[in-house]
Design a protein around this motif. Structure first.
Motif, PDB file in Angstrom:
ATOM      1  N   VAL A   1       7.464  -1.626   3.423  1.00 15.79           N
ATOM      2  CA  VAL A   1       7.651  -0.191   3.259  1.00 15.79           C
ATOM      3  C   VAL A   1       6.379   0.368   2.646  1.00 15.79           C
ATOM      4  O   VAL A   1       5.911  -0.130   1.620  1.00 15.79           O
ATOM      5  CB  VAL A   1       8.860   0.126   2.338  1.00 15.79           C
ATOM      6  CG1 VAL A   1       8.947   1.615   2.061  1.00 15.79           C
ATOM      7  CG2 VAL A   1      10.156  -0.398   2.948  1.00 15.79           C
ATOM      8  N   ILE A   2       5.830   1.388   3.289  1.00 16.01           N
ATOM      9  CA  ILE A   2       4.671   2.104   2.755  1.00 16.01           C
ATOM     10  C   ILE A   2       5.001   3.589   2.759  1.00 16.01           C
ATOM     11  O   ILE A   2       5.359   4.146   3.801  1.00 16.01           O
ATOM     12  CB  ILE A   2       3.401   1.867   3.600  1.00 16.01           C
ATOM     13  CG1 ILE A   2       3.012   0.399   3.584  1.00 16.01           C
ATOM     14  CG2 ILE A   2       2.256   2.745   3.092  1.00 16.01           C
ATOM     15  CD1 ILE A   2       1.860   0.056   4.508  1.00 16.01           C
ATOM     16  N   ILE A   3       4.903   4.196   1.599  1.00 14.27           N
ATOM     17  CA  ILE A   3       5.073   5.643   1.476  1.00 14.27           C
ATOM     18  C   ILE A   3       3.849   6.152   0.736  1.00 14.27           C
ATOM     19  O   ILE A   3       3.672   5.867  -0.453  1.00 14.27           O
ATOM     20  CB  ILE A   3       6.370   6.007   0.720  1.00 14.27           C
ATOM     21  CG1 ILE A   3       7.591   5.430   1.460  1.00 14.27           C
ATOM     22  CG2 ILE A   3       6.487   7.518   0.577  1.00 14.27           C
ATOM     23  CD1 ILE A   3       8.901   5.596   0.720  1.00 14.27           C
ATOM     24  N   SER A   4       2.999   6.881   1.449  1.00  8.90           N
ATOM     25  CA  SER A   4       1.761   7.350   0.825  1.00  8.90           C
ATOM     26  C   SER A   4       1.324   8.687   1.412  1.00  8.90           C
ATOM     27  O   SER A   4       1.671   9.038   2.529  1.00  8.90           O
ATOM     28  CB  SER A   4       0.644   6.314   0.994  1.00  8.90           C
ATOM     29  OG  SER A   4       0.256   6.208   2.344  1.00  8.90           O
ATOM     30  N   ASP A   5       0.565   9.395   0.613  1.00  6.58           N
ATOM     31  CA  ASP A   5      -0.041  10.663   1.024  1.00  6.58           C
ATOM     32  C   ASP A   5       0.996  11.663   1.533  1.00  6.58           C
ATOM     33  O   ASP A   5       0.893  12.189   2.636  1.00  6.58           O
ATOM     34  CB  ASP A   5      -1.128  10.418   2.081  1.00  6.58           C
ATOM     35  CG  ASP A   5      -2.236   9.530   1.553  1.00  6.58           C
ATOM     36  OD1 ASP A   5      -2.886   9.914   0.573  1.00  6.58           O
ATOM     37  OD2 ASP A   5      -2.423   8.430   2.121  1.00  6.58           O
TER      38      ASP A   5
END
Length: 181
Positions: A144-148
């Motif tokens: 899981v990647i949550i960025s910007d």
């Protein structure tokens, strides 16, 4: 269906003649597309759905789709504001990648997904301020990647019980509340 770098202004009348699309749907680099195709009765897509650098504001042409056996990739769509059109989607066979959609502010209509066998990537969506539509999601087998983003909190992933790989939160300057992790 693979439409790439053509000067189409409309997909009106798009028909697959079946409830199943056998090799996915790729709409890529269609800068002159001015309308959103209508629902077309397709319920199952065997393969990926990729909408890449297309000026659609919503995804209503997918509103009958319940199953995508591959990944759903929405990347670089300058006018996409919502996930409207994905309200029937309840099975995704691989990853969900939402990247570089400058106007995306809501994941509304993704609320039927309970599991993602691949990765969940939500990055470079600078106006996305909530992910609460993911509140049924309990399992992501990849990373899981949550960025910007413009997220204020993580309401929506409070029921996420399993992440198979890593979980990364980065560069979400408005995020002040992580209590839902």
């Amino acid at each position: 269906l693979h439409l790439e770098s053509v000067d189409l202004t409309s997909l009106s009348g798009l028909s697959f003649g079946s409830e199943t699309v056998t090799h996915g749907i790729i709409l890529q680099d269609l800068p002159y597309l001015q309308d959103n195709p209508e629902p077309n009765g397709v319920t199952t897509i065997n393969g990926d759905v990729q909408v890449l650098r297309v000026p659609l504001s919503h995804l209503d042409f997918l509103s009958d789709v319940t199953t995508i056996s591959g990944s759903l990739v929405l990347d670089g769509n300058p006018n996409l504001t919502t996930m409207a059109g994905l309200q029937s989607l309840n099975f995704l066979g691989q990853s969900l990648l939402l990247q570089n959609n400058a106007m995306l502010d809501s994941l509304q209509d993704l609320n039927s997904l309970t599991s993602i066998p691949g990765d969940l990537v939500i990055q470079a969506n600078p106006t996305l301020n909530n992910i609460d539509a993911l509140d049924q999601l309990t399992n992501v087998q990849g990373y899981v990647i949550i960025s910007d983003t413009a997220l204020l909190n993580l309401v929506g992933i409070q029921n996420l019980e399993t992440v198979g790989q890593s979980f990364t939160l980065s560069n979400n300057p408005a995020l002040t509340d992580t209590s839902d992790l």
